[in-house]
Design a protein around this motif. Structure first.
Motif, PDB file in Angstrom:
ATOM      1  N   GLN A   6       0.709  -1.078  -0.075  1.00 46.63           N
ATOM      2  CA  GLN A   6       0.073   0.050   0.002  1.00 46.63           C
ATOM      3  C   GLN A   6       0.820   1.178   0.068  1.00 46.63           C
ATOM      4  OE1 GLN A   6      -3.257  -0.040  -0.566  1.00 46.63           O
ATOM      5  NE2 GLN A   6      -3.419   2.166  -0.327  1.00 46.63           N
ATOM      6  N   GLN A   7       2.016   1.354   0.546  1.00 45.65           N
ATOM      7  CA  GLN A   7       2.816   2.449   0.854  1.00 45.65           C
ATOM      8  C   GLN A   7       3.275   2.818  -0.691  1.00 45.65           C
ATOM      9  OE1 GLN A   7       3.263   4.413   3.281  1.00 45.65           O
ATOM     10  NE2 GLN A   7       4.306   5.724   2.103  1.00 45.65           N
ATOM     11  N   MET A   8       3.739   1.777  -1.408  1.00 46.90           N
ATOM     12  CA  MET A   8       4.120   2.040  -2.854  1.00 46.90           C
ATOM     13  C   MET A   8       2.841   2.639  -3.707  1.00 46.90           C
ATOM     14  SD  MET A   8       5.907  -0.848  -5.218  1.00 46.90           S
ATOM     15  CE  MET A   8       7.724  -0.904  -4.666  1.00 46.90           C
ATOM     16  N   ILE A   9       1.779   1.981  -3.514  1.00 50.96           N
ATOM     17  CA  ILE A   9       0.618   2.600  -4.388  1.00 50.96           C
ATOM     18  C   ILE A   9       0.329   4.200  -3.812  1.00 50.96           C
ATOM     19  CG2 ILE A   9      -1.841   2.875  -4.671  1.00 50.96           C
ATOM     20  CD1 ILE A   9      -1.631  -0.541  -4.290  1.00 50.96           C
ATOM     21  N   GLU A  41      -9.309  -5.930  -5.505  1.00 55.70           N
ATOM     22  CA  GLU A  41      -8.247  -5.545  -4.268  1.00 55.70           C
ATOM     23  C   GLU A  41      -7.294  -4.377  -4.704  1.00 55.70           C
ATOM     24  OE1 GLU A  41      -5.649  -7.629  -1.634  1.00 55.70           O
ATOM     25  OE2 GLU A  41      -6.841  -9.154  -2.373  1.00 55.70           O
ATOM     26  N   VAL A  42      -6.710  -4.501  -5.958  1.00 54.15           N
ATOM     27  CA  VAL A  42      -5.748  -3.287  -6.338  1.00 54.15           C
ATOM     28  C   VAL A  42      -6.626  -2.123  -6.978  1.00 54.15           C
ATOM     29  CG1 VAL A  42      -4.503  -2.607  -8.443  1.00 54.15           C
ATOM     30  CG2 VAL A  42      -4.195  -5.107  -7.507  1.00 54.15           C
ATOM     31  N   ALA A  43      -7.815  -2.077  -7.143  1.00 57.59           N
ATOM     32  CA  ALA A  43      -8.718  -0.883  -7.477  1.00 57.59           C
ATOM     33  C   ALA A  43      -9.072  -0.315  -6.201  1.00 57.59           C
ATOM     34  CB  ALA A  43     -10.043  -1.334  -8.239  1.00 57.59           C
ATOM     35  N   GLU A  44      -9.103  -1.064  -5.144  1.00 53.93           N
ATOM     36  CA  GLU A  44      -9.567  -0.711  -3.840  1.00 53.93           C
ATOM     37  C   GLU A  44      -8.496   0.035  -3.230  1.00 53.93           C
ATOM     38  OE1 GLU A  44     -11.668  -2.378   0.422  1.00 53.93           O
ATOM     39  OE2 GLU A  44     -10.652  -3.914  -0.993  1.00 53.93           O
ATOM     40  N   ARG A  45      -7.234  -0.347  -3.391  1.00 57.96           N
ATOM     41  CA  ARG A  45      -5.984  -0.093  -2.582  1.00 57.96           C
ATOM     42  C   ARG A  45      -5.772   1.552  -3.401  1.00 57.96           C
ATOM     43  NH1 ARG A  45      -2.218  -4.050  -0.618  1.00 57.96           N
ATOM     44  NH2 ARG A  45      -3.408  -5.812  -0.328  1.00 57.96           N
ATOM     45  N   ILE A  46      -5.893   1.466  -4.789  1.00 62.61           N
ATOM     46  CA  ILE A  46      -5.769   2.623  -5.640  1.00 62.61           C
ATOM     47  C   ILE A  46      -6.577   3.935  -5.077  1.00 62.61           C
ATOM     48  CG2 ILE A  46      -5.581   3.996  -7.576  1.00 62.61           C
ATOM     49  CD1 ILE A  46      -4.747   1.173  -8.816  1.00 62.61           C
ATOM     50  N   ALA A  47      -8.017   3.374  -5.008  1.00 65.63           N
ATOM     51  CA  ALA A  47      -9.091   4.481  -4.581  1.00 65.63           C
ATOM     52  C   ALA A  47      -8.903   4.834  -3.127  1.00 65.63           C
ATOM     53  CB  ALA A  47     -10.564   3.588  -4.665  1.00 65.63           C
ATOM     54  N   HIS A  48      -8.366   3.934  -2.149  1.00 64.36           N
ATOM     55  CA  HIS A  48      -8.248   4.264  -0.774  1.00 64.36           C
ATOM     56  C   HIS A  48      -7.018   5.494  -0.947  1.00 64.36           C
ATOM     57  CE1 HIS A  48     -10.607   2.226   1.846  1.00 64.36           C
ATOM     58  NE2 HIS A  48     -10.497   1.395   1.406  1.00 64.36           N
ATOM     59  N   ALA A  49      -5.751   5.032  -1.633  1.00 61.87           N
ATOM     60  CA  ALA A  49      -4.698   6.132  -1.765  1.00 61.87           C
ATOM     61  C   ALA A  49      -5.023   7.463  -2.447  1.00 61.87           C
ATOM     62  CB  ALA A  49      -3.673   5.364  -2.494  1.00 61.87           C
ATOM     63  N   CYS A  50      -5.900   7.273  -3.344  1.00 62.47           N
ATOM     64  CA  CYS A  50      -6.588   8.639  -3.902  1.00 62.47           C
ATOM     65  C   CYS A  50      -7.245   9.439  -2.816  1.00 62.47           C
ATOM     66  CB  CYS A  50      -7.091   8.269  -5.118  1.00 62.47           C
ATOM     67  SG  CYS A  50      -6.473   7.723  -6.525  1.00 62.47           S
ATOM     68  N   LYS A  51      -8.092   8.902  -2.394  1.00 61.24           N
ATOM     69  CA  LYS A  51      -8.799   9.684  -1.243  1.00 61.24           C
ATOM     70  C   LYS A  51      -8.025  10.226  -0.095  1.00 61.24           C
ATOM     71  CE  LYS A  51     -12.684   9.162   1.823  1.00 61.24           C
ATOM     72  NZ  LYS A  51     -13.901   8.475   2.369  1.00 61.24           N
TER      73      LYS A  51
END
Length: 159
Positions: A6-9, A41-51
């Motif tokens: 997640q940190q990398m994202i 999962e990847v889409a969820e991680r990206i969305a969380h990082a964007c938010k």
């Protein structure tokens, strides 16, 4: 890119105004868990990082056949990912393109090989000509994304 990190994202999106998620399964996979990871999962991680990092626009690519009742695990998980991303990042713009082709991609090379096999006159047909496909050129998709970014009305919209 390690999408399990997640940190990398977050490092990838933290200084961005716009993030475009084009992640999906690239190889032939058959297990539901692999589709769930790549599509949900990847889409969820990206969305969380964007938010978390205040990204202004998130463009999420799904698929034209996205449907919870599809026979395809890919299409089922693409549909699930759309709702997951919408819940996290409500102003997401979701694209549902058909097959995208470009200069030297897999789809175009398969067609070229098939046609050249029969001296540039014929192509293989496996389904009695019942399947309909309308591939779209990558430059046309890029223009659609640019136009969507110019319009606030394209937030929470399917193309």
């Amino acid at each position: 890119m390690n999408f399990k990190n997640q940190q990398m994202i977050e490092n990838m999106v933290k200084n961005s105004n716009v993030v475009i998620n084009l992640v999906g399964p690239r190889k032939k996979i058959k297990k539901r868990e692999d589709f769930e990871f790549a599509n949900i999962e990847v889409a969820e991680r990206i969305a969380h990082a964007c938010k978390k990092h205040g990204v202004l626009r998130l463009i999420h690519f799904s698929a034209a056949g996205a449907d919870p009742n599809s026979d395809s695990l890919d299409f089922q998980t693409k549909f699930e990912a759309e709702s997951v991303v919408k819940n996290i990042f409500p102003d997401v713009t979701i694209f549902r393109p058909c097959t995208v082709f470009g200069e030297n991609d897999y789809f175009a090379s398969v067609i070229r090989r098939q046609v050249s096999y029969f001296f540039n006159k014929y192509s293989f047909v496996f389904d009695d000509c019942k399947t309909l496909k309308q591939p779209i050129k990558e430059s046309d998709v890029a223009n659609c994304v640019l136009n969507a970014l110019k319009l606030d009305e394209s937030k929470v919209f399917y193309f």
